[in-house]
Design an enzyme around this catalytic site. Structure first.
Site, PDB file in Angstrom:
ATOM      1  N   HIS A 118      -5.108  26.889   5.915  1.00  0.00           N
ATOM      2  CA  HIS A 118      -6.328  27.474   6.499  1.00  0.00           C
ATOM      3  C   HIS A 118      -6.158  27.829   7.977  1.00  0.00           C
ATOM      4  CE1 HIS A 118      -8.902  25.445   3.128  1.00  0.00           C
ATOM      5  NE2 HIS A 118      -8.271  26.523   2.714  1.00  0.00           N
ATOM      6  N   ASN A 214      -7.835   7.842  -0.622  1.00  0.00           N
ATOM      7  CA  ASN A 214      -9.195   8.314  -0.321  1.00  0.00           C
ATOM      8  C   ASN A 214     -10.158   7.170  -0.625  1.00  0.00           C
ATOM      9  OD1 ASN A 214     -11.736   9.731  -0.333  1.00  0.00           O
ATOM     10  ND2 ASN A 214     -10.638  11.635  -0.787  1.00  0.00           N
TER      11      ASN A 214
HETATM   12  P1  NAD Z   1     -13.745  17.419   2.685  1.00  0.00           P
HETATM   13  O1  NAD Z   1     -14.619  17.160   3.855  1.00  0.00           O
HETATM   14  O2  NAD Z   1     -14.238  18.237   1.564  1.00  0.00           O
HETATM   15  O3  NAD Z   1     -13.328  16.008   2.049  1.00  0.00           O
HETATM   16  C1  NAD Z   1     -12.911  14.951   2.876  1.00  0.00           C
HETATM   17  C2  NAD Z   1     -12.417  13.831   1.977  1.00  0.00           C
HETATM   18  O4  NAD Z   1     -11.865  12.825   2.827  1.00  0.00           O
HETATM   19  C3  NAD Z   1     -13.511  13.181   1.138  1.00  0.00           C
HETATM   20  O5  NAD Z   1     -13.049  13.083  -0.187  1.00  0.00           O
HETATM   21  C4  NAD Z   1     -13.658  11.780   1.782  1.00  0.00           C
HETATM   22  O6  NAD Z   1     -13.956  10.781   0.828  1.00  0.00           O
HETATM   23  C5  NAD Z   1     -12.289  11.567   2.364  1.00  0.00           C
HETATM   24  N1  NAD Z   1     -12.241  10.670   3.513  1.00  0.00           N
HETATM   25  C6  NAD Z   1     -13.199  10.390   4.438  1.00  0.00           C
HETATM   26  N2  NAD Z   1     -12.734   9.534   5.362  1.00  0.00           N
HETATM   27  C7  NAD Z   1     -11.456   9.248   5.017  1.00  0.00           C
HETATM   28  C8  NAD Z   1     -10.442   8.424   5.586  1.00  0.00           C
HETATM   29  N3  NAD Z   1     -10.665   7.723   6.700  1.00  0.00           N
HETATM   30  N4  NAD Z   1      -9.241   8.368   4.955  1.00  0.00           N
HETATM   31  C9  NAD Z   1      -9.002   9.083   3.817  1.00  0.00           C
HETATM   32  N5  NAD Z   1      -9.922   9.879   3.247  1.00  0.00           N
HETATM   33  C10 NAD Z   1     -11.136   9.955   3.834  1.00  0.00           C
HETATM   34  O7  NAD Z   1     -12.402  17.940   3.275  1.00  0.00           O
HETATM   35  P2  NAD Z   1     -11.316  18.907   2.687  1.00  0.00           P
HETATM   36  O8  NAD Z   1     -11.068  18.570   1.265  1.00  0.00           O
HETATM   37  O9  NAD Z   1     -10.211  18.847   3.655  1.00  0.00           O
HETATM   38  O10 NAD Z   1     -12.003  20.345   2.765  1.00  0.00           O
HETATM   39  C11 NAD Z   1     -12.718  20.671   3.938  1.00  0.00           C
HETATM   40  C12 NAD Z   1     -12.635  22.081   4.410  1.00  0.00           C
HETATM   41  O11 NAD Z   1     -13.141  22.117   5.757  1.00  0.00           O
HETATM   42  C13 NAD Z   1     -11.247  22.594   4.520  1.00  0.00           C
HETATM   43  O12 NAD Z   1     -11.336  23.942   4.225  1.00  0.00           O
HETATM   44  C14 NAD Z   1     -10.841  22.431   6.002  1.00  0.00           C
HETATM   45  O13 NAD Z   1     -10.119  23.564   6.435  1.00  0.00           O
HETATM   46  C15 NAD Z   1     -12.134  22.327   6.747  1.00  0.00           C
HETATM   47  N6  NAD Z   1     -12.205  21.176   7.718  1.00  0.00           N
HETATM   48  C16 NAD Z   1     -11.144  20.904   8.545  1.00  0.00           C
HETATM   49  C17 NAD Z   1     -11.189  19.794   9.425  1.00  0.00           C
HETATM   50  C18 NAD Z   1     -10.015  19.514  10.337  1.00  0.00           C
HETATM   51  O14 NAD Z   1      -9.272  20.433  10.677  1.00  0.00           O
HETATM   52  N7  NAD Z   1      -9.816  18.263  10.779  1.00  0.00           N
HETATM   53  C19 NAD Z   1     -12.314  18.964   9.437  1.00  0.00           C
HETATM   54  C20 NAD Z   1     -13.386  19.287   8.582  1.00  0.00           C
HETATM   55  C21 NAD Z   1     -13.310  20.389   7.724  1.00  0.00           C
END
Ligand code: NAD
Ligand code: ZN
Length: 245
Positions: A118, A214
């Site tokens: 992404h 997760n």
């Molecule tokens: P998501 O938010 O859909 O899912 C996050 C997952 O992480 C959940 O299943 C949750 O249970 C789990 N989680 C929460 N805390 C955790 C921890 N401490 N350790 C392990 N797992 C944990 O995220 P996604 O599947 O990455 O999709 C999100 C979309 O939003 C993507 O398209 C991404 O590009 C974008 N996004 C990016 C960021 C970033 O760059 N850090 C942050 C938020 C969203």
């Protein structure tokens, strides 16, 4: 552990949950940016505000949300989980990181083979000319940042909602998959996107061991060989320590 010890080629799929341990909000799920209210303050769903079509029509609106999110995330740094994944590149023949995160943390932690499917917010580019620049953060950017070369609106090199993935990145992943992996990790992702879940589906069919880290269950939980219901950074640190002993 035996599977991990004998593995040579790893695919490590990561999502927002890995960076949650750096203090970044996830998108969905507990502590997610839009957990309580799917709409932004303009009353527009975030998927619309952060879409390619909205950016073309009203770039100032999309930029307002991008700047807001960036400001909230600015002081965060890679965590022990990112560092373990980077360190494993020395131990295994190949550690291919497929990340949905756009925070650039895998490269900051030292991973070299990163497919940031992404994109990366630290890279800015012009919508009209070939101007590109990497930045540390967005401090000092205007509300509607413009290209110093041609004056057109600039944007982060990220895939907005409704935009296409970069074919070169898909090809890189496909090439790695055709060589094959000995083990696949899915860490901190809700695995909503088919191109994220697909390597795990395939691995399950081919009896390649898979690990999910997760705290919550996902659609992949029942499919993986090992489902570890715990946080990413602490779990990766514990796995790394076990590997060392
Ligand atoms: P998501 O938010 O859909 O899912 C996050 C997952 O992480 C959940 O299943 C949750 O249970 C789990 N989680 C929460 N805390 C955790 C921890 N401490 N350790 C392990 N797992 C944990 O995220 P996604 O599947 O990455 O999709 C999100 C979309 O939003 C993507 O398209 C991404 O590009 C974008 N996004 C990016 C960021 C970033 O760059 N850090 C942050 C938020 C969203
Ligand atoms: Zn330009």
């Amino acid at each position: 552990m035996r599977d991990l010890r004998s593995a040579r080629r790893l695919l490590v799929i990561t999502g927002a949950g890995l960076s949650a341990d750096s203090g970044l909000p996830t998108y969905r799920g507990v502590g997610g940016l839009y957990e309580d209210d799917p709409n932004t303050e303009d009353g527009i769903p975030v998927e619309v505000a952060l879409s390619g079509s909205m950016f073309r029509q009203r770039p100032e609106l999309t930029w307002r949300h991008i700047l807001q999110i960036e400001r909230a995330c600015r002081s965060a740094q890679p965590n022990a989980g990112h560092r373990v994944i980077a360190k494993w590149a020395q131990r295994f023949d190949e550690v291919c990181v497929l990340t949905q995160n756009i925070d650039g943390f895998h490269r900051m932690a030292g991973s070299t083979h990163v497919i940031d499917i992404h994109g990366d917010t630290r890279n800015l580019l012009c919508t009209q000319c070939d101007w590109r620049q990497s930045v540390e953060d967005y401090a000092g950017l205007a509300d509607l940042p413009r290209c110093p070369k041609c004056g057109a609106v600039i944007r982060p090199d990220v895939v907005l909602f409704d935009e296409m993935l970069d074919p070169a990145k898909i090809a890189d992943l496909a090439a790695q998959q055709s060589i094959g992996f000995d083990m696949i990790f899915s860490i901190g992702t809700s695995a909503m996107f088919p191109y994220i879940a697909q390597p795990v589906w395939e691995a399950a069919q081919e009896a390649v061991p898979t690990v999910e880290i997760n705290p919550q269950s996902t659609e992949l939980s029942s499919l993986v060989t090992y489902s570890i219901r715990a946080k990413a950074a602490a779990t990766l640190s514990a796995l790394d320590e076990a590997l060392e002993n």
